[in-house]
Design an enzyme around this catalytic site. Structure first.
Site, PDB file in Angstrom:
ATOM      1  CE  LYS A 244      -1.572  -4.908  -8.286  1.00 46.53           C
ATOM      2  NZ  LYS A 244      -0.295  -4.901  -7.589  1.00 46.53           N
TER       3      LYS A 244
ATOM      4  N   GLY B  14       1.153  -6.165  -1.147  1.00 40.10           N
ATOM      5  CA  GLY B  14       1.351  -5.645   0.212  1.00 40.10           C
ATOM      6  C   GLY B  14       0.056  -5.111   0.804  1.00 40.10           C
TER       7      GLY B  14
HETATM    8  N1  LIG Z   1      -8.422  -0.951 -13.845  1.00 36.38           N
HETATM    9  C1  LIG Z   1      -8.423  -1.419 -12.591  1.00 36.38           C
HETATM   10  N2  LIG Z   1      -9.032  -2.601 -12.298  1.00 36.38           N
HETATM   11  C2  LIG Z   1      -9.049  -3.075 -11.037  1.00 36.38           C
HETATM   12  N3  LIG Z   1      -8.463  -2.446  -9.982  1.00 36.38           N
HETATM   13  C3  LIG Z   1      -7.838  -1.277 -10.201  1.00 36.38           C
HETATM   14  C4  LIG Z   1      -7.783  -0.702 -11.520  1.00 36.38           C
HETATM   15  N4  LIG Z   1      -7.087   0.469 -11.446  1.00 36.38           N
HETATM   16  C5  LIG Z   1      -6.734   0.620 -10.165  1.00 36.38           C
HETATM   17  N5  LIG Z   1      -7.170  -0.410  -9.397  1.00 36.38           N
HETATM   18  C6  LIG Z   1      -6.899  -0.492  -7.944  1.00 36.38           C
HETATM   19  O1  LIG Z   1      -5.601  -1.018  -7.830  1.00 36.38           O
HETATM   20  C7  LIG Z   1      -5.549  -1.866  -6.681  1.00 36.38           C
HETATM   21  C8  LIG Z   1      -4.330  -2.771  -6.796  1.00 36.38           C
HETATM   22  O2  LIG Z   1      -3.167  -2.001  -6.555  1.00 36.38           O
HETATM   23  P1  LIG Z   1      -2.424  -1.981  -5.133  1.00 36.38           P
HETATM   24  O3  LIG Z   1      -3.417  -2.045  -4.006  1.00 36.38           O
HETATM   25  O4  LIG Z   1      -1.475  -0.851  -5.171  1.00 36.38           O
HETATM   26  O5  LIG Z   1      -1.642  -3.340  -5.259  1.00 36.38           O
HETATM   27  P2  LIG Z   1      -1.065  -4.389  -4.201  1.00 36.38           P
HETATM   28  O6  LIG Z   1      -2.200  -5.350  -3.928  1.00 36.38           O
HETATM   29  O7  LIG Z   1       0.032  -5.021  -5.008  1.00 36.38           O
HETATM   30  O8  LIG Z   1      -0.583  -3.655  -3.004  1.00 36.38           O
HETATM   31  C9  LIG Z   1      -6.885  -2.569  -6.694  1.00 36.38           C
HETATM   32  O9  LIG Z   1      -7.222  -3.113  -5.441  1.00 36.38           O
HETATM   33  C10 LIG Z   1      -7.810  -1.416  -7.118  1.00 36.38           C
HETATM   34  O10 LIG Z   1      -8.214  -0.687  -5.961  1.00 36.38           O
HETATM   35  N1  LIG Z   2       7.194  -3.307  -3.450  1.00 33.60           N
HETATM   36  C1  LIG Z   2       5.893  -3.337  -3.882  1.00 33.60           C
HETATM   37  O1  LIG Z   2       5.610  -3.259  -5.084  1.00 33.60           O
HETATM   38  O2  LIG Z   2       4.936  -3.423  -2.899  1.00 33.60           O
HETATM   39  P1  LIG Z   2       3.346  -3.406  -3.073  1.00 33.60           P
HETATM   40  O3  LIG Z   2       2.976  -4.529  -3.984  1.00 33.60           O
HETATM   41  O4  LIG Z   2       2.839  -3.626  -1.682  1.00 33.60           O
HETATM   42  O5  LIG Z   2       2.963  -2.061  -3.616  1.00 33.60           O
END
Ligand SMILES: Nc1ncnc2c1ncn2[C@@H]1O[C@H](COP(=O)(O)OP(=O)(O)O)[C@@H](O)[C@H]1O
Ligand SMILES: NC(=O)OP(=O)(O)O
Length: 325
Positions: free
Chosen positions: A279, A11
């Site tokens: 993840k 997201g």
């Molecule tokens: N160990 C790690 N390696 C790489 N990224 C990390 C790590 N820990 C935290 N992150 C952060 O987590 C982010 C991914 O999570 P998030 O943005 O919440 O996911 P999404 O893309 O599903 O919305 C990455 O862009 C980075 O900023």
């Molecule tokens: N529902 C959910 O996990 O959304 P994001 O990946 O955007 O955090």
């Protein structure tokens, strides 16, 4: 037979930086991701797409709260906000993929399935909110908001600021899995479990009922991957590779790792809760339930990543042996 790949779009990766986070900006980001998904389809993969909704569901919830506070409009339950984001983002991905396929002469149809995902009403995560939604705030802003809304809970999100959190129960079944399988077998590119799926619980009379929560889309994607027997799970996010010592001077990007190495890094606390950790946990679930490989990367690197030229690859034990031979 085409290899079945499931691609989860984060997201946050659809929300632009520098305040460019309107619905039109999001469609631009979706169109860019659609180009990379079309590349994979052209390479002969059968693709299922899932997506997150963390920022978007928080925006929707806040819109509803403000309309309620200002003009007394009935507020929207969180579960309906989730369903709305599933429809809204699914529509954009469906349109972008349909247009991209048509531009390239790819003979593929696209369908979005509004997906309910069953959770347990006794899931302890209902009592301990952990899923960050909506905008990022400074500590000062979060403290000010807490004075006005004492029931809101904030957490620090991977060095990016403070965000509100909501309950995030674990998915236990994909209600529409048979519909999704039929569409895949008929050659459709399917978009499903958007926003982690609309969370539902079974009632004593065996009906489904929506519950206010946001399921982690990585866990829902991993469960769907298992239920449709996908070969590869790809999680796209804001970074091209997973790192150890993330954000520290000795940060190191990971290229190819085994399940055991990954578990060791989890124990050493390398992955942030609420962002990278889910993840990784979802990847391990998939690999321990017959999945062959997981790739974590950014949308731009999709084509290179599937050809092992980019991204972090986590391999099931048997796949590691093949690489070593
Ligand atoms: N160990 C790690 N390696 C790489 N990224 C990390 C790590 N820990 C935290 N992150 C952060 O987590 C982010 C991914 O999570 P998030 O943005 O919440 O996911 P999404 O893309 O599903 O919305 C990455 O862009 C980075 O900023
Ligand atoms: N529902 C959910 O996990 O959304 P994001 O990946 O955007 O955090």
């Amino acid at each position: 037979m085409e290899k079945l790949v499931i691609v989860a779009i984060g997201g946050n990766s659809l929300v632009r930086e520098n305040g460019r986070d309107s619905v039109n900006d999001q469609y631009e980001a979706v169109c860019e991701t659609a180009v990379h998904i079309a590349d994979m389809v052209e390479e002969g993969y059968s693709v299922v797409v899932t997506h997150g909704n963390g920022p978007q569901v928080g925006f929707g919830l806040r819109r509803s709260e403000i309309a309620n506070e200002l003009v007394g409009m009935p507020s929207m339950p969180l579960v309906n906000c989730v369903a709305d984001t599933q429809g809204g983002i699914g529509y954009q991905i469906q349109q972008a993929l349909t247009n991209e396929f048509s531009k390239r002469g790819i003979n593929k149809k696209v369908a979005t399935v509004i997906t309910q995902v069953e959770v347990s009403k006794d899931d302890p995560n209902f009592l301990n909110p952990t899923k960050p939604v909506g905008s990022f705030f400074t500590l000062n802003q979060a403290e000010e908001m807490k004075k006005e809304h004492p029931d809101w809970i904030f957490i620090e999100d991977s060095g990016r600021g403070y965000r509100r959190v909501v309950p995030s129960p674990k998915p236990i079944d994909i209600v529409e899995k048979d519909a999704i399988k039929s569409l895949i077998e008929s050659g459709f590119v399917v978009i499903a479990v958007g926003g982690g799926g609309v969370p539902v619980v079974k009632t004593p009379d065996d009906s489904y009922m929506g519950v206010d929560a946001v399921i982690d889309k990585d866990f829902a994607t991993s469960l769907l991957a298992e239920q449709i027997s996908a070969e590869t799970l790809i999680i796209t996010t804001g970074v091209s590779r997973v790192c150890i010592n993330f954000g520290k001077p000795n940060q190191k990007a990971l290229d190819k790792i085994s399940v055991n190495e990954t578990k060791q890094y989890v124990l050493e606390d390398h992955f942030a809760k609420g962002s990278m950790l889910p993840k990784i946990e979802a990847s391990l679930n998939f690999l321990e339930n017959n999945g062959k490989r997981v790739i974590i990367t950014d949308p731009e690197s999709l084509k290179d990543a599937i050809n092992e030229q980019a991204g972090t690859h986590i391999l099931a034990h048997s796949e590691c042996l093949k690489v070593a031979l």
